[in-house]
Enzyme design. Structure first.
Site, short mmCIF file in Angstrom:
data_model
loop_
_atom_site.label_atom_id
_atom_site.label_comp_id
_atom_site.label_asym_id
_atom_site.label_seq_id
_atom_site.Cartn_x
_atom_site.Cartn_y
_atom_site.Cartn_z
N LYS A 13 0.68 -1.06 0.01
CA LYS A 13 -0.07 0.15 -0.02
C LYS A 13 0.99 1.30 0.04
O LYS A 13 0.53 2.25 -0.70
CB LYS A 13 -0.96 0.03 1.31
CG LYS A 13 -1.73 -1.23 1.31
CD LYS A 13 -2.65 -1.04 2.52
CE LYS A 13 -2.15 -1.28 3.86
NZ LYS A 13 -1.12 -2.40 4.35
N ARG A 88 -9.75 0.53 8.78
CA ARG A 88 -9.15 -0.64 9.33
C ARG A 88 -10.22 -1.41 9.82
O ARG A 88 -9.69 -2.62 10.03
CB ARG A 88 -8.09 -0.34 10.23
CG ARG A 88 -6.63 -0.75 10.42
CD ARG A 88 -5.90 -0.95 9.26
NE ARG A 88 -4.69 -1.68 9.66
CZ ARG A 88 -3.63 -0.94 9.28
NH1 ARG A 88 -3.40 0.15 8.69
NH2 ARG A 88 -2.37 -1.75 9.89
N ARG A 127 11.60 -5.84 4.88
CA ARG A 127 11.58 -4.38 4.83
C ARG A 127 12.61 -3.92 5.56
O ARG A 127 12.71 -4.12 6.66
CB ARG A 127 10.09 -3.94 5.23
CG ARG A 127 10.11 -2.51 5.12
CD ARG A 127 8.83 -1.88 5.14
NE ARG A 127 7.98 -2.46 6.27
CZ ARG A 127 6.50 -2.36 6.25
NH1 ARG A 127 5.99 -1.40 5.39
NH2 ARG A 127 5.94 -2.95 7.24
N ARG A 155 11.31 -1.62 11.23
CA ARG A 155 10.12 -1.20 12.04
C ARG A 155 9.96 -2.12 13.06
O ARG A 155 9.99 -3.37 12.96
CB ARG A 155 8.99 -1.09 11.07
CG ARG A 155 8.57 0.24 10.68
CD ARG A 155 7.30 0.10 9.67
NE ARG A 155 6.50 -0.28 10.31
CZ ARG A 155 5.19 -0.47 9.32
NH1 ARG A 155 5.43 0.26 8.09
NH2 ARG A 155 4.09 -1.06 9.62
P1 AP5 Z 1 5.05 -1.51 1.88
O1 AP5 Z 1 4.57 -0.86 0.59
O2 AP5 Z 1 5.52 -0.80 2.82
O3 AP5 Z 1 3.57 -2.37 2.29
P2 AP5 Z 1 2.41 -1.78 3.02
O4 AP5 Z 1 1.22 -2.51 2.54
O5 AP5 Z 1 2.35 -0.33 3.09
O6 AP5 Z 1 2.81 -2.65 4.53
P3 AP5 Z 1 2.55 -1.87 6.01
O7 AP5 Z 1 3.22 -2.81 6.97
O8 AP5 Z 1 3.01 -0.39 6.19
O9 AP5 Z 1 1.08 -1.73 6.29
P4 AP5 Z 1 0.32 -1.91 7.73
O10 AP5 Z 1 -1.16 -1.62 6.92
O11 AP5 Z 1 0.52 -3.10 8.45
O12 AP5 Z 1 0.97 -0.68 8.26
P5 AP5 Z 1 0.50 0.53 9.03
O13 AP5 Z 1 1.91 1.34 8.76
O14 AP5 Z 1 -0.78 1.04 8.15
O15 AP5 Z 1 5.61 -2.91 1.16
C1 AP5 Z 1 6.32 -3.61 2.25
C2 AP5 Z 1 7.70 -4.14 1.66
O16 AP5 Z 1 7.37 -5.11 0.40
C3 AP5 Z 1 8.85 -3.30 1.30
O17 AP5 Z 1 9.86 -3.58 1.58
C4 AP5 Z 1 8.57 -3.02 -0.18
O18 AP5 Z 1 9.77 -2.63 -0.51
C5 AP5 Z 1 8.08 -4.48 -0.57
N1 AP5 Z 1 7.34 -4.40 -1.77
C6 AP5 Z 1 6.30 -3.64 -1.98
N2 AP5 Z 1 5.66 -3.66 -3.35
C7 AP5 Z 1 6.52 -4.91 -3.83
C8 AP5 Z 1 6.24 -5.52 -4.96
N3 AP5 Z 1 5.46 -5.26 -5.89
N4 AP5 Z 1 7.24 -6.59 -5.07
C9 AP5 Z 1 8.08 -6.68 -4.31
N5 AP5 Z 1 8.33 -6.28 -3.09
C10 AP5 Z 1 7.46 -5.18 -2.96
O19 AP5 Z 1 0.28 0.32 10.42
C11 AP5 Z 1 1.08 0.16 11.36
C12 AP5 Z 1 0.43 0.34 12.67
O20 AP5 Z 1 -0.24 1.38 12.96
C13 AP5 Z 1 -0.74 -1.03 12.79
O21 AP5 Z 1 -0.49 -2.34 13.06
C14 AP5 Z 1 -1.76 0.01 13.85
O22 AP5 Z 1 -1.25 -0.41 15.21
C15 AP5 Z 1 -1.53 1.35 13.70
N6 AP5 Z 1 -2.69 1.74 12.70
C16 AP5 Z 1 -2.35 2.13 11.36
N7 AP5 Z 1 -3.55 2.52 10.96
C17 AP5 Z 1 -4.54 2.35 11.67
C18 AP5 Z 1 -5.83 2.53 11.60
N8 AP5 Z 1 -6.59 3.11 10.66
N9 AP5 Z 1 -6.52 2.10 12.92
C19 AP5 Z 1 -6.05 1.49 14.00
N10 AP5 Z 1 -4.63 1.37 14.03
C20 AP5 Z 1 -3.74 1.82 12.90
#
Ligand code: AP5
Length: 209
Positions: A13, A88, A127, A155
């Protein structure tokens, strides 16, 4: 463009949001990034959110919705946005719908980034983030160039024991949004198991439908 990128942790994402920002000129609104920023700055909100984030649980809805409301009020969000990691759960999706109704700016579409569990795990454990510029790399799929000088960090929630919990939370709380947005006629499904450019092209096609 007003879209949601929906998908499990590690589905790409954040990576795709940044490409969409460049091509569509609308901001990425990532609740994860906003929360990590608050944690790094040790704000009161950040201190409240940290324990949930470190253990892979969701931060409470009131905190996240307050952050989103504030972000929507900034001038750069007037012409659109890419929501990354929000909503979420169903309660957040309902609150978002209400907020956008009040603003008179409904969502255009919700793009589900589909990816197998095994691949998600590898993407998350691999990552790494540049401590200096924040650029995201992956030791397996997108390593930094040979001359890269700055330190790469992991992270805290990308540790194996926390990833399991995040994926569990996704299954239980976020996955029901697939049905929710499908019923609303907004869901577009994209195969996220391809290289970054191919996934980007699929998203671009999906949001034009
Ligand atoms: P990346 O693009 O970073 O993936 P992502 O989907 O953004 O993954 P996240 O881990 O950031 O998502 P998440 O939803 O768990 O975390 P968030 O920060 O929202 O890609 C991942 C890896 O793959 C990278 O190394 C990249 O280079 C590689 N990659 C990407 N595309 C590729 C491809 N096509 N081919 C090969 N490699 C590829 O949330 C973190 C925490 O915050 C949550 O656990 C929660 O505690 C809190 N939080 C966030 N939002 C909320 C909410 N709305 N409500 C409540 N708590 C929340």
């Amino acid at each position: 463009m007003r879209i949601v990128l929906l998908g499990a942790p590690g589905s790409g994402k954040g990576t795709q949001s940044q490409l969409l920002v460049k091509t569509h000129g609308v901001p990425q609104i990532s609740t994860g990034d906003l929360l990590r920023d608050a944690v790094a700055k040790r704000t009161e909100l950040g201190q409240r959110a940290k324990a949930a984030m470190d253990s892979g649980k969701l931060v409470d809805d009131a905190t996240v919705l307050g952050m989103i409301r504030e972000r929507f009020s900034k001038p750069d969000a007037v012409n659109g946005f890419i929501l990354d990691g929000f909503p979420r759960n169903i309660a957040q999706a309902e609150a978002l719908e209400k907020m956008l109704q009040e603003l008179g700016t409904p969502l255009d579409s919700v793009v589900l980034m589909n990816l197998d569990l095994g691949i998600l795990f590898k993407r998350l454990t691999g990552r790494r983030i540049c401590e200096e510029c924040g650029k995201v790399f992956n030791v397996f799929t997108a390593p930094p160039a040979a001359g890269h000088k700055h330190r790469l960090i992991q992270r805290p929630d990308d540790k194996e024991e926390v990833i399991g919990k995040r994926l569990e939370v996704y299954e239980a709380q976020t996955k029901p949004l697939i049905k929710y947005y499908d019923a609303a006629g907004l869901l577009r499904v994209v195969d996220a198991d391809a290289d970054v450019d191919t996934v980007f092209k699929s998203i671009d096609r999906a949001v034009k439908k």
